[in-house]
Motif scaffolding. Sequence first.
Motif, PDB file in Angstrom:
ATOM      1  N   HIS A 306       0.816  -1.214   0.000  1.00 42.10           N
ATOM      2  CA  HIS A 306       0.000   0.000   0.000  1.00 42.10           C
ATOM      3  C   HIS A 306       0.850   1.265   0.000  1.00 42.10           C
ATOM      4  O   HIS A 306       0.324   2.368  -0.185  1.00 42.10           O
ATOM      5  CB  HIS A 306      -0.946   0.001   1.200  1.00 42.10           C
ATOM      6  N   LYS A 307       2.134   1.105   0.193  1.00 43.47           N
ATOM      7  CA  LYS A 307       3.050   2.248   0.128  1.00 43.47           C
ATOM      8  C   LYS A 307       3.915   2.203  -1.132  1.00 43.47           C
ATOM      9  O   LYS A 307       4.826   3.015  -1.301  1.00 43.47           O
ATOM     10  CB  LYS A 307       3.938   2.284   1.380  1.00 43.47           C
ATOM     11  N   ASN A 308       3.626   1.244  -2.016  1.00 43.08           N
ATOM     12  CA  ASN A 308       4.379   1.094  -3.253  1.00 43.08           C
ATOM     13  C   ASN A 308       4.082   2.255  -4.198  1.00 43.08           C
ATOM     14  O   ASN A 308       2.935   2.501  -4.561  1.00 43.08           O
ATOM     15  CB  ASN A 308       3.994  -0.236  -3.919  1.00 43.08           C
ATOM     16  N   THR A 309       5.102   2.993  -4.580  1.00 41.21           N
ATOM     17  CA  THR A 309       4.920   4.138  -5.490  1.00 41.21           C
ATOM     18  C   THR A 309       5.686   3.964  -6.798  1.00 41.21           C
ATOM     19  O   THR A 309       5.956   4.944  -7.499  1.00 41.21           O
ATOM     20  CB  THR A 309       5.372   5.441  -4.814  1.00 41.21           C
ATOM     21  N   ASN A 310       6.012   2.740  -7.143  1.00 42.78           N
ATOM     22  CA  ASN A 310       6.754   2.488  -8.379  1.00 42.78           C
ATOM     23  C   ASN A 310       5.897   2.681  -9.627  1.00 42.78           C
ATOM     24  O   ASN A 310       6.398   2.521 -10.752  1.00 42.78           O
ATOM     25  CB  ASN A 310       7.328   1.067  -8.360  1.00 42.78           C
ATOM     26  N   TYR A 311       4.630   3.003  -9.448  1.00 46.06           N
ATOM     27  CA  TYR A 311       3.714   3.164 -10.573  1.00 46.06           C
ATOM     28  C   TYR A 311       3.912   4.474 -11.327  1.00 46.06           C
ATOM     29  O   TYR A 311       3.262   4.711 -12.350  1.00 46.06           O
ATOM     30  CB  TYR A 311       2.268   3.117 -10.071  1.00 46.06           C
ATOM     31  N   LYS A 312       4.787   5.324 -10.869  1.00 46.00           N
ATOM     32  CA  LYS A 312       4.890   6.658 -11.458  1.00 46.00           C
ATOM     33  C   LYS A 312       5.398   6.642 -12.895  1.00 46.00           C
ATOM     34  O   LYS A 312       5.285   7.630 -13.613  1.00 46.00           O
ATOM     35  CB  LYS A 312       5.752   7.559 -10.579  1.00 46.00           C
ATOM     36  N   SER A 313       5.961   5.525 -13.314  1.00 44.46           N
ATOM     37  CA  SER A 313       6.407   5.400 -14.706  1.00 44.46           C
ATOM     38  C   SER A 313       5.322   4.825 -15.611  1.00 44.46           C
ATOM     39  O   SER A 313       5.513   4.712 -16.820  1.00 44.46           O
ATOM     40  CB  SER A 313       7.640   4.501 -14.775  1.00 44.46           C
ATOM     41  N   SER A 314       4.173   4.477 -15.040  1.00 40.21           N
ATOM     42  CA  SER A 314       3.103   3.844 -15.823  1.00 40.21           C
ATOM     43  C   SER A 314       2.433   4.851 -16.752  1.00 40.21           C
ATOM     44  O   SER A 314       2.383   6.053 -16.483  1.00 40.21           O
ATOM     45  CB  SER A 314       2.047   3.227 -14.892  1.00 40.21           C
ATOM     46  N   SER A 315       1.899   4.343 -17.844  1.00 41.13           N
ATOM     47  CA  SER A 315       1.213   5.212 -18.810  1.00 41.13           C
ATOM     48  C   SER A 315      -0.040   5.833 -18.206  1.00 41.13           C
ATOM     49  O   SER A 315      -0.394   6.971 -18.517  1.00 41.13           O
ATOM     50  CB  SER A 315       0.864   4.415 -20.066  1.00 41.13           C
ATOM     51  N   GLN A 316      -0.713   5.087 -17.325  1.00 40.65           N
ATOM     52  CA  GLN A 316      -1.930   5.600 -16.704  1.00 40.65           C
ATOM     53  C   GLN A 316      -1.627   6.810 -15.813  1.00 40.65           C
ATOM     54  O   GLN A 316      -2.353   7.810 -15.819  1.00 40.65           O
ATOM     55  CB  GLN A 316      -2.616   4.499 -15.887  1.00 40.65           C
ATOM     56  N   TYR A 317      -0.564   6.710 -15.045  1.00 48.14           N
ATOM     57  CA  TYR A 317      -0.175   7.820 -14.159  1.00 48.14           C
ATOM     58  C   TYR A 317       0.202   9.046 -14.980  1.00 48.14           C
ATOM     59  O   TYR A 317      -0.133  10.186 -14.610  1.00 48.14           O
ATOM     60  CB  TYR A 317       0.991   7.385 -13.280  1.00 48.14           C
ATOM     61  N   LYS A 318       0.867   8.831 -16.093  1.00 43.84           N
ATOM     62  CA  LYS A 318       1.239   9.946 -16.957  1.00 43.84           C
ATOM     63  C   LYS A 318       0.002  10.621 -17.542  1.00 43.84           C
ATOM     64  O   LYS A 318       0.009  11.843 -17.775  1.00 43.84           O
ATOM     65  CB  LYS A 318       2.158   9.446 -18.069  1.00 43.84           C
ATOM     66  N   MET A 319      -1.062   9.847 -17.759  1.00 45.24           N
ATOM     67  CA  MET A 319      -2.310  10.438 -18.263  1.00 45.24           C
ATOM     68  C   MET A 319      -2.938  11.351 -17.207  1.00 45.24           C
ATOM     69  O   MET A 319      -3.481  12.413 -17.537  1.00 45.24           O
ATOM     70  CB  MET A 319      -3.278   9.327 -18.660  1.00 45.24           C
ATOM     71  N   ILE A 320      -2.862  10.949 -15.936  1.00 44.25           N
ATOM     72  CA  ILE A 320      -3.386  11.818 -14.875  1.00 44.25           C
ATOM     73  C   ILE A 320      -2.595  13.120 -14.838  1.00 44.25           C
ATOM     74  O   ILE A 320      -3.160  14.219 -14.739  1.00 44.25           O
ATOM     75  CB  ILE A 320      -3.316  11.140 -13.492  1.00 44.25           C
ATOM     76  N   LYS A 321      -1.276  13.011 -14.918  1.00 44.59           N
ATOM     77  CA  LYS A 321      -0.433  14.202 -14.861  1.00 44.59           C
ATOM     78  C   LYS A 321      -0.725  15.133 -16.038  1.00 44.59           C
ATOM     79  O   LYS A 321      -0.731  16.354 -15.880  1.00 44.59           O
ATOM     80  CB  LYS A 321       1.035  13.797 -14.848  1.00 44.59           C
ATOM     81  N   ARG A 322      -0.997  14.555 -17.196  1.00 40.98           N
ATOM     82  CA  ARG A 322      -1.383  15.367 -18.349  1.00 40.98           C
ATOM     83  C   ARG A 322      -2.643  16.161 -18.035  1.00 40.98           C
ATOM     84  O   ARG A 322      -2.736  17.359 -18.342  1.00 40.98           O
ATOM     85  CB  ARG A 322      -1.622  14.456 -19.557  1.00 40.98           C
ATOM     86  N   ASP A 323      -3.624  15.507 -17.391  1.00 38.13           N
ATOM     87  CA  ASP A 323      -4.875  16.184 -17.051  1.00 38.13           C
ATOM     88  C   ASP A 323      -4.654  17.289 -16.025  1.00 38.13           C
ATOM     89  O   ASP A 323      -5.312  18.340 -16.072  1.00 38.13           O
ATOM     90  CB  ASP A 323      -5.890  15.171 -16.512  1.00 38.13           C
ATOM     91  N   VAL A 324      -3.766  17.060 -15.068  1.00 36.28           N
ATOM     92  CA  VAL A 324      -3.467  18.095 -14.077  1.00 36.28           C
ATOM     93  C   VAL A 324      -2.882  19.317 -14.767  1.00 36.28           C
ATOM     94  O   VAL A 324      -3.249  20.462 -14.464  1.00 36.28           O
ATOM     95  CB  VAL A 324      -2.500  17.570 -12.999  1.00 36.28           C
ATOM     96  N   GLU A 325      -1.978  19.087 -15.692  1.00 37.50           N
ATOM     97  CA  GLU A 325      -1.348  20.200 -16.405  1.00 37.50           C
ATOM     98  C   GLU A 325      -2.362  20.980 -17.231  1.00 37.50           C
ATOM     99  O   GLU A 325      -2.303  22.216 -17.304  1.00 37.50           O
ATOM    100  CB  GLU A 325      -0.212  19.658 -17.280  1.00 37.50           C
ATOM    101  N   ILE A 326      -3.308  20.283 -17.846  1.00 36.80           N
ATOM    102  CA  ILE A 326      -4.379  20.955 -18.588  1.00 36.80           C
ATOM    103  C   ILE A 326      -5.253  21.761 -17.640  1.00 36.80           C
ATOM    104  O   ILE A 326      -5.649  22.896 -17.921  1.00 36.80           O
ATOM    105  CB  ILE A 326      -5.221  19.922 -19.373  1.00 36.80           C
ATOM    106  N   LEU A 327      -5.560  21.162 -16.496  1.00 31.85           N
ATOM    107  CA  LEU A 327      -6.391  21.835 -15.491  1.00 31.85           C
ATOM    108  C   LEU A 327      -5.733  23.120 -15.009  1.00 31.85           C
ATOM    109  O   LEU A 327      -6.392  24.172 -14.907  1.00 31.85           O
ATOM    110  CB  LEU A 327      -6.613  20.895 -14.306  1.00 31.85           C
ATOM    111  N   LEU A 328      -4.433  23.078 -14.733  1.00 30.07           N
ATOM    112  CA  LEU A 328      -3.744  24.251 -14.204  1.00 30.07           C
ATOM    113  C   LEU A 328      -3.698  25.378 -15.235  1.00 30.07           C
ATOM    114  O   LEU A 328      -3.700  26.563 -14.868  1.00 30.07           O
ATOM    115  CB  LEU A 328      -2.335  23.858 -13.758  1.00 30.07           C
ATOM    116  N   LYS A 329      -3.659  25.035 -16.503  1.00 29.13           N
ATOM    117  CA  LYS A 329      -3.690  26.080 -17.528  1.00 29.13           C
ATOM    118  C   LYS A 329      -5.052  26.755 -17.552  1.00 29.13           C
ATOM    119  O   LYS A 329      -5.157  27.950 -17.875  1.00 29.13           O
ATOM    120  CB  LYS A 329      -3.392  25.466 -18.903  1.00 29.13           C
ATOM    121  N   ARG A 330      -6.088  26.004 -17.198  1.00 29.34           N
ATOM    122  CA  ARG A 330      -7.446  26.542 -17.210  1.00 29.34           C
ATOM    123  C   ARG A 330      -7.686  27.506 -16.050  1.00 29.34           C
ATOM    124  O   ARG A 330      -8.402  28.490 -16.185  1.00 29.34           O
ATOM    125  CB  ARG A 330      -8.454  25.394 -17.152  1.00 29.34           C
ATOM    126  N   ILE A 331      -7.077  27.179 -14.909  1.00 27.41           N
ATOM    127  CA  ILE A 331      -7.361  27.996 -13.723  1.00 27.41           C
ATOM    128  C   ILE A 331      -6.245  29.006 -13.424  1.00 27.41           C
ATOM    129  O   ILE A 331      -6.336  29.770 -12.507  1.00 27.41           O
ATOM    130  CB  ILE A 331      -7.584  27.087 -12.494  1.00 27.41           C
TER     131      ILE A 331
END
Length: 331
Positions: A306-331
């Motif tokens: 439950h503390k494993n954070t090795n997922y940060k290289s996954s494609s799914q995680y990168k998709m979330i980060k893309r959405d955060v970056e889009i969100l920050l440009k909006r606000i």
Amino acid sequence: MGKRLTENLSSLYIGAANKLKPKKARRKIIAYVESYDDISFWRDLLSEYEDDKIYFEVMLPSQNSLAKGKKTVLMNKLGAQLGENMIACVDSDYDYLLQGRTNTSRYMIECPYVLQTYAYAIENYHCYADGLHDVCVTATLNDHKIIDFVGFMQAYSIIAWPLFVWSVWFYRKHVLSEFSLFDFCSFVRLDQVSIRHPEKNLEHMARKVEKKLHELEKKHPDALKEIENMKKEFIKLGVTPENTYMYIQGHHIMDNVVLKLLIPVCTILRREREQEIHDLALHSLQLHNELTNYQRSQVGVELVIHKNTNYKSSSQYKMIKRDVEILLKRI
């Protein structure tokens, strides 16, 4: 009615408070999540985007009750309030793959102030195959590789893939009485676990899946073309035969697949380390001290994963980060 008014006033207050702060003060954005367990994941992700202008406060959606869950975050109370000062961070479940065929799915995809996991849930990230060996090492302090977790989870996914597509098809058709999520998970669980011959675990599952596939194809021949089209659609969405486990119910993957492998693997690794201590100890006192120190240093694999954070290289995680970056440009 009173609660609704209070919540709207609360949202207005946050916006007004941000305007009253000095120009150089950071603006607070509240990020509502589904449960306490989700706070750490979203806190870790969103903190990467904090700077001298904005910061996030991750919290549950209600200050008046212990109400949790996706509906509470999205539809019941906060749906109309999400915006520059409030965002929602939720598990995708099947809603990402439903592609707007339900109100919740449509709202999650269309609302720019909703962040979703893309993977079924946060548990899937903790089960990200590339980090499972590291989980075992942390839990046992033994770096011996017993199983190729990446290869195993890819093989598992390939077997589950065709039945998984059928599962989503039933959700898209709103026909869950015939083949529910619980039914699907019962076919893609590991009933028999052999660490020496992990392929046997998959062979047993494959037989169950093939039998169910034959039954569904025979009963719904008119759906076969649609199923094939869905496979192509899913691949465009990032869901492939090799990574299907990231989109299957998170608790199922954690409890009925990954931990069923990790627990016996960690048992073997601990025994190996203890045997090594036995073999190398020069006398009984040293043996006792070394074994005691080793046992005190061990951590339960259920806690470590439950503390494993090795997922940060996954494609799914990168998709979330893309959405955060889009969100920050909006606000």
